[in-house]
Design a protein around this motif. Sequence first.
Motif, PDB file in Angstrom:
ATOM      1  N   SER A 106       0.862  -1.223  -0.133  1.00 39.03           N
ATOM      2  CA  SER A 106       0.190   0.006   0.093  1.00 39.03           C
ATOM      3  C   SER A 106       1.065   1.259   0.053  1.00 39.03           C
ATOM      4  N   GLN A 173      -0.846   7.522   4.757  1.00 38.83           N
ATOM      5  CA  GLN A 173      -2.097   6.813   5.158  1.00 38.83           C
ATOM      6  C   GLN A 173      -3.051   8.049   5.154  1.00 38.83           C
ATOM      7  N   ASP A 176      -3.954   9.051   1.764  1.00 43.04           N
ATOM      8  CA  ASP A 176      -4.711   8.021   1.153  1.00 43.04           C
ATOM      9  C   ASP A 176      -6.204   8.006   1.660  1.00 43.04           C
TER      10      ASP A 176
END
Length: 211
Positions: A106, A173, A176
């Motif tokens: 990721s 993160q 994202d």
Amino acid sequence: MKMTTGSSSGDDEIAALGDQVWGMLVPARAGYLADVSPHYDEVLHEVAHRTEHAGSLGKSDVSALVVWKRLSAQTRWVTALMALPDAHVRAVTERAVIAVRDTTLSRSEAAREGRRIIAELPGMRTGDALASAVLTAAAPARMAVYDRRVQHAIGSLGLTLTPAPGRYGRYLQLLDDLLHHGSAHPDGWSARDIDTALYWMGARPQPSAPA
């Protein structure tokens, strides 16, 4: 409201506050594009282009990014970095390039791994400003730049990003999560687009997001 990123609960809270956060990001990005010279990022683009072909960054590339980030070169870590063989710097950055470009990971996992590797070099062991610039040059479509202005803007949006180890991975993160919940907003935004909006907000005091 304060929220901690990097967890499912943080993602849920970003979903709840998404509209008001994007309501601040969109004009900030427009302000950045209107006031910052379109030539300013040429250095970053040139380093990214060289990295795309070489698969690594050398001392001259890192030095260019120091100037681009307007960091001080009168520090001990600069002397330590310049004292290393360029081949050693390239060996470390090559591994970091591979990590941040690894699409089996990721975005946040790739960022965390790239940040762990790049910490082997002087100037990138503490703080994320230069390290994030190097990693963004390595994967401009995936990574983003972090600095104190970005940190300030994150706080003004009602988000929490702590300085605990692993901050760069948590930062990606957060970006994202924002991209995931930005479907009602302009298409084509990248993590880098959000970081420029945050930078602009952090450079110019903004009213805090409503609690």
